[in-house]
Scaffold this motif. Sequence first.
Motif, mmCIF file in Angstrom:
data_model
loop_
_atom_site.group_PDB
_atom_site.id
_atom_site.type_symbol
_atom_site.label_atom_id
_atom_site.label_comp_id
_atom_site.label_asym_id
_atom_site.label_seq_id
_atom_site.Cartn_x
_atom_site.Cartn_y
_atom_site.Cartn_z
ATOM 1 N N ARG A 21 8.200 5.157 -6.063
ATOM 2 C CA ARG A 21 8.509 4.784 -5.045
ATOM 3 C C ARG A 21 8.645 3.683 -4.512
ATOM 4 N NH1 ARG A 21 3.520 6.768 -4.014
ATOM 5 N NH2 ARG A 21 2.398 4.395 -3.343
ATOM 6 N N HIS A 22 9.077 2.864 -5.714
ATOM 7 C CA HIS A 22 9.454 1.105 -5.616
ATOM 8 C C HIS A 22 10.721 0.663 -6.773
ATOM 9 C CE1 HIS A 22 6.922 -0.222 -2.173
ATOM 10 N NE2 HIS A 22 5.685 1.136 -2.597
ATOM 11 N N PRO A 23 11.453 1.766 -6.553
ATOM 12 C CA PRO A 23 12.703 1.243 -7.870
ATOM 13 C C PRO A 23 12.978 -0.156 -8.183
ATOM 14 C CG PRO A 23 13.414 2.159 -6.165
ATOM 15 C CD PRO A 23 11.911 2.432 -5.402
ATOM 16 N N GLU A 24 12.929 -1.296 -7.717
ATOM 17 C CA GLU A 24 13.056 -2.372 -7.297
ATOM 18 C C GLU A 24 11.955 -2.997 -8.397
ATOM 19 O OE1 GLU A 24 10.241 -2.223 -4.285
ATOM 20 O OE2 GLU A 24 11.298 -1.329 -4.755
ATOM 21 N N VAL A 25 10.799 -2.651 -8.501
ATOM 22 C CA VAL A 25 9.629 -3.443 -9.210
ATOM 23 C C VAL A 25 10.181 -3.180 -10.840
ATOM 24 C CG1 VAL A 25 7.042 -3.077 -9.837
ATOM 25 C CG2 VAL A 25 8.390 -2.707 -7.442
ATOM 26 N N ASN A 26 9.873 -4.216 -12.123
ATOM 27 C CA ASN A 26 10.012 -3.719 -12.900
ATOM 28 C C ASN A 26 8.679 -3.822 -13.622
ATOM 29 O OD1 ASN A 26 10.837 -4.160 -16.151
ATOM 30 N ND2 ASN A 26 10.875 -6.009 -15.744
ATOM 31 N N ALA A 27 8.405 -3.073 -14.264
ATOM 32 C CA ALA A 27 7.120 -2.555 -14.575
ATOM 33 C C ALA A 27 6.927 -2.516 -16.267
ATOM 34 C CB ALA A 27 6.207 -1.469 -14.513
ATOM 35 N N VAL A 28 6.122 -3.641 -16.843
ATOM 36 C CA VAL A 28 5.578 -3.261 -18.363
ATOM 37 C C VAL A 28 4.577 -2.842 -18.847
ATOM 38 C CG1 VAL A 28 5.531 -4.435 -21.049
ATOM 39 C CG2 VAL A 28 7.387 -5.540 -19.007
ATOM 40 N N ALA A 37 -6.531 6.989 -6.266
ATOM 41 C CA ALA A 37 -6.574 5.937 -4.072
ATOM 42 C C ALA A 37 -6.780 4.305 -5.347
ATOM 43 C CB ALA A 37 -7.976 6.015 -3.496
ATOM 44 N N GLY A 38 -7.594 4.334 -5.818
ATOM 45 C CA GLY A 38 -7.726 2.998 -6.460
ATOM 46 C C GLY A 38 -6.449 2.121 -6.745
ATOM 47 N N ALA A 39 -5.648 2.996 -7.818
ATOM 48 C CA ALA A 39 -4.744 2.400 -8.141
ATOM 49 C C ALA A 39 -3.784 2.012 -7.514
ATOM 50 C CB ALA A 39 -4.612 3.537 -9.610
ATOM 51 N N ASN A 40 -3.416 3.116 -6.064
ATOM 52 C CA ASN A 40 -2.455 2.887 -5.041
ATOM 53 C C ASN A 40 -3.011 1.785 -4.512
ATOM 54 O OD1 ASN A 40 -0.547 5.444 -5.547
ATOM 55 N ND2 ASN A 40 -2.486 6.320 -4.283
ATOM 56 N N LEU A 41 -4.305 1.478 -4.222
ATOM 57 C CA LEU A 41 -4.470 0.084 -3.170
ATOM 58 C C LEU A 41 -3.872 -0.922 -3.942
ATOM 59 C CD1 LEU A 41 -8.231 1.083 -1.578
ATOM 60 C CD2 LEU A 41 -6.027 0.625 -0.808
ATOM 61 N N ALA A 42 -3.686 -0.861 -5.565
ATOM 62 C CA ALA A 42 -3.830 -2.423 -6.186
ATOM 63 C C ALA A 42 -2.816 -2.214 -6.275
ATOM 64 C CB ALA A 42 -4.429 -2.408 -7.318
ATOM 65 N N MET A 43 -1.975 -1.353 -7.206
ATOM 66 C CA MET A 43 -0.311 -1.357 -7.232
ATOM 67 C C MET A 43 0.527 -1.604 -5.597
ATOM 68 S SD MET A 43 0.786 -0.917 -10.071
ATOM 69 C CE MET A 43 2.053 -0.355 -10.118
ATOM 70 N N ASP A 44 0.175 -1.181 -4.788
ATOM 71 C CA ASP A 44 0.421 -1.439 -3.468
ATOM 72 C C ASP A 44 0.544 -2.949 -2.714
ATOM 73 O OD1 ASP A 44 1.702 0.802 -3.000
ATOM 74 O OD2 ASP A 44 -0.095 1.424 -1.771
ATOM 75 N N ARG A 52 -6.184 8.471 -17.173
ATOM 76 C CA ARG A 52 -5.143 8.480 -17.020
ATOM 77 C C ARG A 52 -5.519 9.174 -15.424
ATOM 78 N NH1 ARG A 52 -7.947 11.543 -20.789
ATOM 79 N NH2 ARG A 52 -9.117 13.625 -19.621
ATOM 80 N N GLN A 53 -5.591 8.871 -14.685
ATOM 81 C CA GLN A 53 -5.436 8.964 -13.688
ATOM 82 C C GLN A 53 -4.987 8.149 -12.305
ATOM 83 O OE1 GLN A 53 -7.164 12.321 -11.422
ATOM 84 N NE2 GLN A 53 -6.704 13.200 -13.227
ATOM 85 N N ARG A 54 -5.777 6.668 -13.463
ATOM 86 C CA ARG A 54 -5.143 5.536 -12.550
ATOM 87 C C ARG A 54 -3.584 5.296 -12.713
ATOM 88 N NH1 ARG A 54 -10.600 1.912 -14.294
ATOM 89 N NH2 ARG A 54 -11.774 3.578 -13.038
ATOM 90 N N MET A 55 -3.670 5.962 -14.203
ATOM 91 C CA MET A 55 -2.253 5.563 -14.657
ATOM 92 C C MET A 55 -0.705 6.681 -14.045
ATOM 93 S SD MET A 55 -1.106 3.017 -16.341
ATOM 94 C CE MET A 55 -0.364 3.934 -17.109
ATOM 95 N N VAL A 62 -0.080 5.145 -10.777
ATOM 96 C CA VAL A 62 0.298 4.069 -11.083
ATOM 97 C C VAL A 62 2.335 4.257 -11.163
ATOM 98 C CG1 VAL A 62 1.857 2.183 -13.502
ATOM 99 C CG2 VAL A 62 -1.166 2.380 -12.205
ATOM 100 N N ARG A 63 2.124 5.039 -11.701
ATOM 101 C CA ARG A 63 3.527 5.684 -12.502
ATOM 102 C C ARG A 63 3.539 6.125 -10.341
ATOM 103 N NH1 ARG A 63 0.681 6.641 -17.576
ATOM 104 N NH2 ARG A 63 2.231 6.018 -19.250
ATOM 105 N N GLN A 64 3.268 6.853 -10.067
ATOM 106 C CA GLN A 64 3.677 7.419 -8.968
ATOM 107 C C GLN A 64 3.878 6.154 -8.055
ATOM 108 O OE1 GLN A 64 0.440 9.565 -7.259
ATOM 109 N NE2 GLN A 64 0.710 11.261 -8.119
#
Length: 321
Positions: free
Chosen positions: A197-204, A155-162, A185-188, A191-193
């Motif tokens: 949901r956002h294919p327009e985002v380029n992530a490194v 939930a925390g990683a989703n909040l940060a990414m969103d 591992r749980q945060r990642m 992140v990948r989920q």
Amino acid sequence: MVSIKDIAKQAGVSISTVSYALNGNPKVTPETSSRILAIAKELNYIPNAAARQLKKQESRIIGAFLTDFTGAFYGDLLQGMKEVLNRKGYDLIVCSGLQSHRLLPERMIDGAIILDSTFSDMELLDFADRGHRLVVLDRELNHPAVNEVLLDNKAGANLAMDYLISMGHKKLYIVMGPSDSFDARQRMIAVRQTLDRHPEVNAVLLEGDFNQGSGEAAARTIIDQYDGPVGAFCLNDEMAIGLHNYAVSQGYRIGEQISVIGFDNIELTRYLQPRLSTIQYSKHRWGAMASEQLLRLIQGEDVDHERIYVTLVEGDSVKRV
């Protein structure tokens, strides 16, 4: 080493009388008890904790096992554990390293709180099978003698990414944690989920180790590749602080050229300018809940797994692009 047999001999009483006196039993008169205690003090008598523990089948000591003691994370967590345990008449010892694992099979402690990647799942399940009571903060284990008190990392990683994406960031850097960390591992996973949901985002994805040095290394990579405003999600605050400080030292503006969000809301983030956006939760409550659950297990009560919930703290280190 002086024994109660030596005290009994000098006092001219039985061993059982000495034992009663040392333990404050009213079967011994105050006068006799005072005389025995004075002799024990004179002989520098030290109680044999191991023998007492063997007799009572308890030590009134709980072990908290940590992978290491580095960083600014553990203080509130351990304080939460300690306060609950002390109120219930238990003491807390903090352990790290493979040699400390023997405290469980040797029954030097009554139970353990585990936040230590050096324990394998099989080792902990074996301890649980032998009747040891455990609370785990860093893994999922299915056993009636094991309770999970886990941070809601996903939930925390989703909040940060969103949050970064909602502020318009289309290029993101993710500074990961150590591969042996359950939380990382749980945060990642989250992140990948989010990226799915956002294919327009380029992530490194950048390697990290939950310390400021790996945040600084990530900042060097971001600066080397910099071609416009970017967002960075560091999977803990230590790395976010390292990234922040190095980028500022190179003349970059946090929140304008590089938006940064961390995870943990450690005290050091309060002194950053601009204030760091991060994911917060109560580390004190996490530790307190772990102790509460463990004591219930020790007392033979049924307990459900618990989860520590998280919230977003917005700071000026993230701005809209």
